[in-house]
Design a protein around this motif. Structure first.
Motif, PDB file in Angstrom:
ATOM      1  N   LEU A  45       0.904  -1.377   0.003  1.00 27.87           N
ATOM      2  CA  LEU A  45       0.147   0.068   0.162  1.00 27.87           C
ATOM      3  C   LEU A  45       0.909   1.152  -0.008  1.00 27.87           C
ATOM      4  N   ARG A  46       2.052   1.264   0.684  1.00 27.26           N
ATOM      5  CA  ARG A  46       2.924   2.457   0.908  1.00 27.26           C
ATOM      6  C   ARG A  46       3.548   2.347  -0.657  1.00 27.26           C
ATOM      7  N   VAL A  47       3.870   1.549  -1.301  1.00 26.42           N
ATOM      8  CA  VAL A  47       4.455   1.645  -2.696  1.00 26.42           C
ATOM      9  C   VAL A  47       3.481   2.085  -3.787  1.00 26.42           C
ATOM     10  N   ASN A  48       1.975   1.812  -3.468  1.00 27.62           N
ATOM     11  CA  ASN A  48       1.100   2.011  -4.412  1.00 27.62           C
ATOM     12  C   ASN A  48       1.030   3.627  -4.438  1.00 27.62           C
ATOM     13  N   VAL A  49       1.264   4.409  -3.178  1.00 28.47           N
ATOM     14  CA  VAL A  49       1.140   5.923  -3.245  1.00 28.47           C
ATOM     15  C   VAL A  49       2.467   6.437  -3.346  1.00 28.47           C
ATOM     16  N   THR A  50       3.553   5.751  -3.699  1.00 32.03           N
ATOM     17  CA  THR A  50       4.917   6.395  -3.714  1.00 32.03           C
ATOM     18  C   THR A  50       5.138   6.482  -5.328  1.00 32.03           C
ATOM     19  N   SER A  51       5.116   7.587  -6.045  1.00 27.59           N
ATOM     20  CA  SER A  51       5.673   7.789  -7.221  1.00 27.59           C
ATOM     21  C   SER A  51       7.115   7.913  -7.203  1.00 27.59           C
ATOM     22  N   PRO A  52       7.953   7.410  -8.198  1.00 27.69           N
ATOM     23  CA  PRO A  52       9.382   7.483  -7.895  1.00 27.69           C
ATOM     24  C   PRO A  52       9.851   9.170  -8.192  1.00 27.69           C
ATOM     25  N   LYS A  53      10.541   9.589  -7.444  1.00 30.53           N
ATOM     26  CA  LYS A  53      10.871  10.948  -7.382  1.00 30.53           C
ATOM     27  C   LYS A  53       9.845  11.963  -7.123  1.00 30.53           C
ATOM     28  N   GLY A  54       8.809  11.466  -6.482  1.00 28.55           N
ATOM     29  CA  GLY A  54       7.542  12.326  -6.364  1.00 28.55           C
ATOM     30  C   GLY A  54       7.642  12.915  -5.048  1.00 28.55           C
ATOM     31  N   THR A  55       6.582  13.521  -4.528  1.00 33.02           N
ATOM     32  CA  THR A  55       6.228  14.215  -3.153  1.00 33.02           C
ATOM     33  C   THR A  55       6.391  13.255  -2.238  1.00 33.02           C
ATOM     34  N   THR A  56       5.669  12.207  -2.238  1.00 31.61           N
ATOM     35  CA  THR A  56       5.692  11.236  -1.219  1.00 31.61           C
ATOM     36  C   THR A  56       7.217  10.375  -1.013  1.00 31.61           C
ATOM     37  N   ALA A  57       7.792  10.281  -2.049  1.00 26.75           N
ATOM     38  CA  ALA A  57       8.947   9.679  -1.912  1.00 26.75           C
ATOM     39  C   ALA A  57      10.222  10.672  -1.269  1.00 26.75           C
ATOM     40  N   ALA A  58       9.944  11.923  -1.437  1.00 24.91           N
ATOM     41  CA  ALA A  58      10.708  12.942  -0.591  1.00 24.91           C
ATOM     42  C   ALA A  58      10.486  12.628   0.612  1.00 24.91           C
ATOM     43  N   ALA A  59       9.235  12.572   1.155  1.00 23.19           N
ATOM     44  CA  ALA A  59       8.832  12.334   2.634  1.00 23.19           C
ATOM     45  C   ALA A  59       9.334  11.144   3.198  1.00 23.19           C
ATOM     46  N   LEU A  60       9.250  10.016   2.448  1.00 18.78           N
ATOM     47  CA  LEU A  60       9.480   8.688   2.658  1.00 18.78           C
ATOM     48  C   LEU A  60      11.142   8.781   3.042  1.00 18.78           C
ATOM     49  N   GLU A  61      12.023   9.376   2.150  1.00 18.58           N
ATOM     50  CA  GLU A  61      13.312   9.632   2.273  1.00 18.58           C
ATOM     51  C   GLU A  61      13.817   9.712   3.797  1.00 18.58           C
ATOM     52  N   VAL A  62      13.195  10.775   4.445  1.00 18.74           N
ATOM     53  CA  VAL A  62      13.325  11.312   5.652  1.00 18.74           C
ATOM     54  C   VAL A  62      12.818  10.109   6.890  1.00 18.74           C
ATOM     55  N   LEU A  63      11.359   9.737   6.677  1.00 18.02           N
ATOM     56  CA  LEU A  63      10.920   8.736   7.425  1.00 18.02           C
ATOM     57  C   LEU A  63      11.560   7.484   7.469  1.00 18.02           C
ATOM     58  N   MET A  64      12.337   7.128   6.398  1.00 18.10           N
ATOM     59  CA  MET A  64      12.668   5.625   6.349  1.00 18.10           C
ATOM     60  C   MET A  64      14.100   5.571   6.548  1.00 18.10           C
ATOM     61  N   ARG A  65      14.796   6.775   7.054  1.00 20.18           N
ATOM     62  CA  ARG A  65      16.292   6.748   7.238  1.00 20.18           C
ATOM     63  C   ARG A  65      16.491   5.944   8.382  1.00 20.18           C
ATOM     64  N   GLU A  66      17.596   4.914   8.340  1.00 16.40           N
ATOM     65  CA  GLU A  66      18.078   3.967   9.117  1.00 16.40           C
ATOM     66  C   GLU A  66      18.365   4.585  10.596  1.00 16.40           C
ATOM     67  N   GLU A  67      19.124   5.683  10.456  1.00 13.71           N
ATOM     68  CA  GLU A  67      19.529   6.340  11.793  1.00 13.71           C
ATOM     69  C   GLU A  67      18.720   6.962  12.584  1.00 13.71           C
ATOM     70  N   ASP A  68      17.638   7.531  11.918  1.00 13.02           N
ATOM     71  CA  ASP A  68      16.689   8.335  12.864  1.00 13.02           C
ATOM     72  C   ASP A  68      15.187   8.288  12.179  1.00 13.02           C
ATOM     73  N   GLY A  69      14.998   7.586  11.346  1.00 13.14           N
ATOM     74  CA  GLY A  69      13.615   7.309  10.630  1.00 13.14           C
ATOM     75  C   GLY A  69      12.645   6.694  11.954  1.00 13.14           C
ATOM     76  N   PHE A  70      11.470   6.372  11.069  1.00 11.55           N
ATOM     77  CA  PHE A  70      10.269   5.555  11.880  1.00 11.55           C
ATOM     78  C   PHE A  70      10.884   4.191  12.382  1.00 11.55           C
ATOM     79  N   PRO A  71      11.546   3.336  11.541  1.00 10.30           N
ATOM     80  CA  PRO A  71      11.706   2.119  12.098  1.00 10.30           C
ATOM     81  C   PRO A  71      12.531   2.292  13.347  1.00 10.30           C
ATOM     82  N   MET A  72      13.617   3.050  13.245  1.00 14.02           N
ATOM     83  CA  MET A  72      14.491   2.963  14.823  1.00 14.02           C
ATOM     84  C   MET A  72      13.693   3.757  15.818  1.00 14.02           C
TER      85      MET A  72
END
Length: 270
Positions: free
Chosen positions: A225-252
């Motif tokens: 579902l996340r992939v479905n709403v994430t266009s390559p190099k689009g606005t959602t992708a830009a946000a997810l680059e921040v949220l999915m960072r290994e060092e300080d993103g959502f997972p950590m």
């Protein structure tokens, strides 16, 4: 154990706050007879008093189930009053956090059929999820019975060991609060971008509840579902680059948060 037997022997609800009330509402809506329910609650709500249950009266001599839904700090005072029902055929089903099976067995007797359950607050709208685990004295039929009653407020999953309760507490037990805080944080981020506070909150709240409903109804994984709403190099992708960072993103961040909740659950159980 058939339901006729449960109706005849009765069900005892020890404590009827928010969680107890949600469960009782689910049972009554499912057709369980109100006069087969005995509720012990020192501060009954107006709603509870109007349900036709047996309220703060003598307990049945051999109830099928005692659901323990009092706050952990009240447990030491409330549980000993039920000792006469221990070491028998009465199933004790507890939704109280931070109280181990060993404690119940020390008060009620080591042969007492016991099932620990960890529900969460969406049970109030029938969309909870509850994890259960039984002790050695809890039969297969009693596990099935517990699942039947807990299914009135949402999904039920079974654990392999009591030790997993702490992890469940960190993920689903405390988890709704994480989602509510996500709404707060998302709204605040909208304000930083120039939106009025009330509009930012309306957008954030609708986005999270709508995404949750989409996830609930969809057969696709959360990742898809996340992939479905994430266009390559689009606005959602830009946000997810921040949220999915290994060092300080959502997972950590969530790994640390869930660990803190689980660690606190272990401390409460000691």
């Amino acid at each position: 154990m058939d339901m006729d037997s449960v109706h005849r022997r009765g069900l005892v609800l020890l404590g009827c706050g928010k969680m107890g009330s949600a469960m009782l509402q689910g049972w009554l809506a499912d057709g369980f007879p109100a006069d087969a329910v005995t509720v012990l609650e020192p501060h009954p709500s107006d709603w509870l008093q109007a349900q036709g249950v047996r309220l703060n009266v003598d307990l049945p001599s051999d109830p099928a189930i005692v659901l323990v839904a009092v706050k952990p700090q009240m447990m030491a005072e409330a549980l000993p009053s039920l000792k006469a029902l221990g070491n028998g055929d009465t199933l004790f089903l507890t939704v109280a956090a931070g109280t181990s099976m060993a404690f119940y067995e020390s008060v009620l007797g080591a042969q007492t059929p016991l099932i620990r359950a960890m529900p969460n607050t969406p049970a109030a709208v029938g969309r909870g999820i509850t994890a259960i685990v039984g002790n050695a004295s809890a039969s297969t039929a009693q596990m099935d019975l517990a699942e039947h009653f807990l299914s009135a407020v949402g999904q039920v999953v079974r654990l392999e060991a009591e030790s997993q309760i702490d992890a469940v507490t960190g993920v689903s037990g405390s988890g709704p609060a994480y989602v509510f805080h996500l709404v707060e944080a998302l709204a605040l981020a909208g304000e930083v971008q120039g939106l009025p506070a009330d509009l930012a909150m309306k957008l954030a709240r609708a986005t999270v509840t709508g995404a949750g409903e989409l996830l609930y109804q969809s057969e696709e994984t959360a990742a898809q579902l996340r992939v479905n709403v994430t266009s390559p190099k689009g606005t959602t992708a830009a946000a997810l680059e921040v949220l999915m960072r290994e060092e300080d993103g959502f997972p950590m961040l969530l790994t640390k948060a869930v660990a803190a909740s689980a660690d606190r659950s272990r401390e409460l159980g000691e």
